[in-house]
Motif scaffolding. Structure first.
Motif, PDB file in Angstrom:
ATOM      1  N   SER A  19       0.860  -1.184   0.000  1.00 22.53           N
ATOM      2  CA  SER A  19       0.000   0.000   0.000  1.00 22.53           C
ATOM      3  C   SER A  19       0.891   1.227   0.000  1.00 22.53           C
ATOM      4  O   SER A  19       1.938   1.243   0.657  1.00 22.53           O
ATOM      5  CB  SER A  19      -0.902   0.031   1.236  1.00 22.53           C
ATOM      6  N   ILE A  20       0.483   2.244  -0.740  1.00 22.20           N
ATOM      7  CA  ILE A  20       1.231   3.498  -0.773  1.00 22.20           C
ATOM      8  C   ILE A  20       0.278   4.636  -0.426  1.00 22.20           C
ATOM      9  O   ILE A  20      -0.848   4.690  -0.930  1.00 22.20           O
ATOM     10  CB  ILE A  20       1.910   3.707  -2.148  1.00 22.20           C
ATOM     11  N   HIS A  21       0.714   5.497   0.481  1.00 20.50           N
ATOM     12  CA  HIS A  21      -0.173   6.528   1.016  1.00 20.50           C
ATOM     13  C   HIS A  21       0.471   7.915   0.913  1.00 20.50           C
ATOM     14  O   HIS A  21       1.289   8.287   1.764  1.00 20.50           O
ATOM     15  CB  HIS A  21      -0.499   6.231   2.480  1.00 20.50           C
ATOM     16  N   PRO A  22       0.144   8.688  -0.107  1.00 23.08           N
ATOM     17  CA  PRO A  22       0.596  10.087  -0.168  1.00 23.08           C
ATOM     18  C   PRO A  22      -0.257  10.945   0.775  1.00 23.08           C
ATOM     19  O   PRO A  22      -1.482  10.916   0.693  1.00 23.08           O
ATOM     20  CB  PRO A  22       0.361  10.482  -1.633  1.00 23.08           C
ATOM     21  N   MET A  23       0.409  11.690   1.659  1.00 24.04           N
ATOM     22  CA  MET A  23      -0.310  12.540   2.612  1.00 24.04           C
ATOM     23  C   MET A  23      -0.590  13.888   1.944  1.00 24.04           C
ATOM     24  O   MET A  23       0.031  14.908   2.245  1.00 24.04           O
ATOM     25  CB  MET A  23       0.512  12.728   3.893  1.00 24.04           C
ATOM     26  N   SER A  24      -1.507  13.855   0.986  1.00 23.42           N
ATOM     27  CA  SER A  24      -1.786  15.034   0.173  1.00 23.42           C
ATOM     28  C   SER A  24      -3.218  14.976  -0.323  1.00 23.42           C
ATOM     29  O   SER A  24      -3.775  13.893  -0.538  1.00 23.42           O
ATOM     30  CB  SER A  24      -0.825  15.081  -1.019  1.00 23.42           C
ATOM     31  N   HIS A  78       4.693  14.035   1.432  1.00 24.55           N
ATOM     32  CA  HIS A  78       4.974  12.967   2.397  1.00 24.55           C
ATOM     33  C   HIS A  78       4.303  11.687   1.896  1.00 24.55           C
ATOM     34  O   HIS A  78       3.082  11.646   1.699  1.00 24.55           O
ATOM     35  CB  HIS A  78       4.439  13.358   3.768  1.00 24.55           C
ATOM     36  N   VAL A  79       5.100  10.644   1.681  1.00 28.66           N
ATOM     37  CA  VAL A  79       4.594   9.376   1.162  1.00 28.66           C
ATOM     38  C   VAL A  79       5.010   8.249   2.093  1.00 28.66           C
ATOM     39  O   VAL A  79       6.182   8.141   2.472  1.00 28.66           O
ATOM     40  CB  VAL A  79       5.130   9.104  -0.256  1.00 28.66           C
ATOM     41  N   ALA A  80       4.046   7.408   2.460  1.00 32.37           N
ATOM     42  CA  ALA A  80       4.318   6.222   3.281  1.00 32.37           C
ATOM     43  C   ALA A  80       4.068   4.976   2.435  1.00 32.37           C
ATOM     44  O   ALA A  80       3.113   4.929   1.640  1.00 32.37           O
ATOM     45  CB  ALA A  80       3.434   6.208   4.518  1.00 32.37           C
ATOM     46  N   ILE A 190       8.409   2.316   4.653  1.00 24.10           N
ATOM     47  CA  ILE A 190       9.289   3.395   4.190  1.00 24.10           C
ATOM     48  C   ILE A 190       8.531   4.713   4.259  1.00 24.10           C
ATOM     49  O   ILE A 190       7.351   4.789   3.885  1.00 24.10           O
ATOM     50  CB  ILE A 190       9.788   3.151   2.750  1.00 24.10           C
ATOM     51  N   SER A 191       9.217   5.743   4.699  1.00 19.01           N
ATOM     52  CA  SER A 191       8.630   7.082   4.781  1.00 19.01           C
ATOM     53  C   SER A 191       9.530   8.078   4.055  1.00 19.01           C
ATOM     54  O   SER A 191      10.737   8.126   4.314  1.00 19.01           O
ATOM     55  CB  SER A 191       8.464   7.500   6.242  1.00 19.01           C
ATOM     56  N   ALA A 192       8.926   8.871   3.170  1.00 18.01           N
ATOM     57  CA  ALA A 192       9.665   9.905   2.434  1.00 18.01           C
ATOM     58  C   ALA A 192       9.022  11.264   2.670  1.00 18.01           C
ATOM     59  O   ALA A 192       7.797  11.375   2.758  1.00 18.01           O
ATOM     60  CB  ALA A 192       9.664   9.597   0.938  1.00 18.01           C
ATOM     61  N   ASN A 193       9.850  12.283   2.774  1.00 16.50           N
ATOM     62  CA  ASN A 193       9.391  13.673   2.879  1.00 16.50           C
ATOM     63  C   ASN A 193       8.515  13.929   4.099  1.00 16.50           C
ATOM     64  O   ASN A 193       7.634  14.792   4.069  1.00 16.50           O
ATOM     65  CB  ASN A 193       8.616  14.083   1.607  1.00 16.50           C
ATOM     66  N   SER A 194       8.741  13.182   5.163  1.00 11.10           N
ATOM     67  CA  SER A 194       7.938  13.364   6.367  1.00 11.10           C
ATOM     68  C   SER A 194       8.314  14.666   7.073  1.00 11.10           C
ATOM     69  O   SER A 194       9.493  14.970   7.221  1.00 11.10           O
ATOM     70  CB  SER A 194       8.152  12.192   7.323  1.00 11.10           C
ATOM     71  N   PRO A 195       7.330  15.441   7.544  1.00 14.47           N
ATOM     72  CA  PRO A 195       7.641  16.647   8.323  1.00 14.47           C
ATOM     73  C   PRO A 195       8.460  16.334   9.574  1.00 14.47           C
ATOM     74  O   PRO A 195       9.267  17.151  10.021  1.00 14.47           O
ATOM     75  CB  PRO A 195       6.255  17.186   8.692  1.00 14.47           C
ATOM     76  N   SER A 196       8.274  15.146  10.134  1.00 13.21           N
ATOM     77  CA  SER A 196       9.032  14.782  11.340  1.00 13.21           C
ATOM     78  C   SER A 196      10.512  14.626  11.043  1.00 13.21           C
ATOM     79  O   SER A 196      11.360  14.829  11.919  1.00 13.21           O
ATOM     80  CB  SER A 196       8.475  13.495  11.953  1.00 13.21           C
ATOM     81  N   HIS A 197      10.873  14.277   9.806  1.00  9.34           N
ATOM     82  CA  HIS A 197      12.291  14.193   9.441  1.00  9.34           C
ATOM     83  C   HIS A 197      12.945  15.555   9.565  1.00  9.34           C
ATOM     84  O   HIS A 197      14.071  15.702  10.033  1.00  9.34           O
ATOM     85  CB  HIS A 197      12.448  13.703   7.996  1.00  9.34           C
ATOM     86  N   LYS A 198      12.212  16.591   9.110  1.00  2.00           N
ATOM     87  CA  LYS A 198      12.760  17.950   9.155  1.00  2.00           C
ATOM     88  C   LYS A 198      12.943  18.435  10.579  1.00  2.00           C
ATOM     89  O   LYS A 198      13.906  19.106  10.909  1.00  2.00           O
ATOM     90  CB  LYS A 198      11.841  18.895   8.374  1.00  2.00           C
TER      91      LYS A 198
END
Length: 204
Positions: A19-24, A78-80, A190-198
């Motif tokens: 499953s892929i989940h774009p937070m947008s 942000h994509v999970a 996998i998490s990409a572009n997460s606000p928590s990373h910043k």
């Protein structure tokens, strides 16, 4: 009714349910565009209201999922990504029409230059007996060739470029299957572009 005593059959068909989940708000467009950009002609793929299933040769299963994730993540949103990869006994009895294709990954050139830092966790399950913990520890060590590796509860954390993480995951999965595991399963988050990373990487 499923026969629980069904004998295992040898199968080289690999599969993944993901499953892929774009937070947008544009999540539908992001998913559709990622699926459109990825070449899936060497795998069997079916999407329902819960997950997408991909079956075929191991090299193409990883090639397709890597491409779909990278095309979605390159949007900057942000994509999970959640996936369960599987290979072995009990073998897949359907969807073997794509096993006669060659081993050349169709998406390698289109995604190799996409730079995308991600955080990931994976768990490896070599089923069917044997010294499974030794196998797991050996493959965790092998991942260090590709990305930063650190322990986490119930999994192993990976930090680095998404392309390299997928390359490493594919190699350790294949090595585990080749080591004698009759049924190999791997879960990946996998998490990409997460606000928590910043936030974690800021100096504030």
């Amino acid at each position: 009714m499923t026969n629980q005593n069904q004998a295992c059959t040898k199968s080289d068909i690999a599969g993944v349910s993901f499953s892929i989940h774009p937070m947008s708000n544009a999540f539908i467009t992001i998913i559709k565009n990622a699926l459109k950009e990825a070449d899936t002609s060497k795998v069997h793929m079916k999407t329902d209201d819960v997950t997408t299933t991909v079956r075929g040769k191991l090299v193409h299963v990883f090639d397709v999922t890597k491409a779909i994730f990278l095309h979605a993540a390159k949007t900057g949103e942000h994509v999970a990504f959640q996936a369960t990869y599987s290979l072995g006994c009990p073998g897949d009895s359907q969807g073997d029409a794509f096993m006669e294709v060659d081993d050349v990954p169709l998406n390698a050139d289109s995604v190799k230059d996409i730079k995308q830092q991600v955080a990931a966790k994976f768990s490896l399950y070599p089923l069917g007996g044997g010294d499974y913990m030794d196998v797991i520890y050996a493959q965790i060590e092998a991942m260090k060739e590709y990305v930063s590796v650190s322990p986490a509860h119930y999994s192993t954390r990976l930090d680095g470029e998404a392309f390299e993480i997928f390359q490493g995951l594919e190699k350790v999965f294949k090595a585990t299957a080749d080591s004698g595991s009759s049924h190999t399963v791997m879960t990946v988050s996998i998490s990409a572009n997460s606000p928590s990373h910043k936030v974690e990487g800021s100096d504030a």
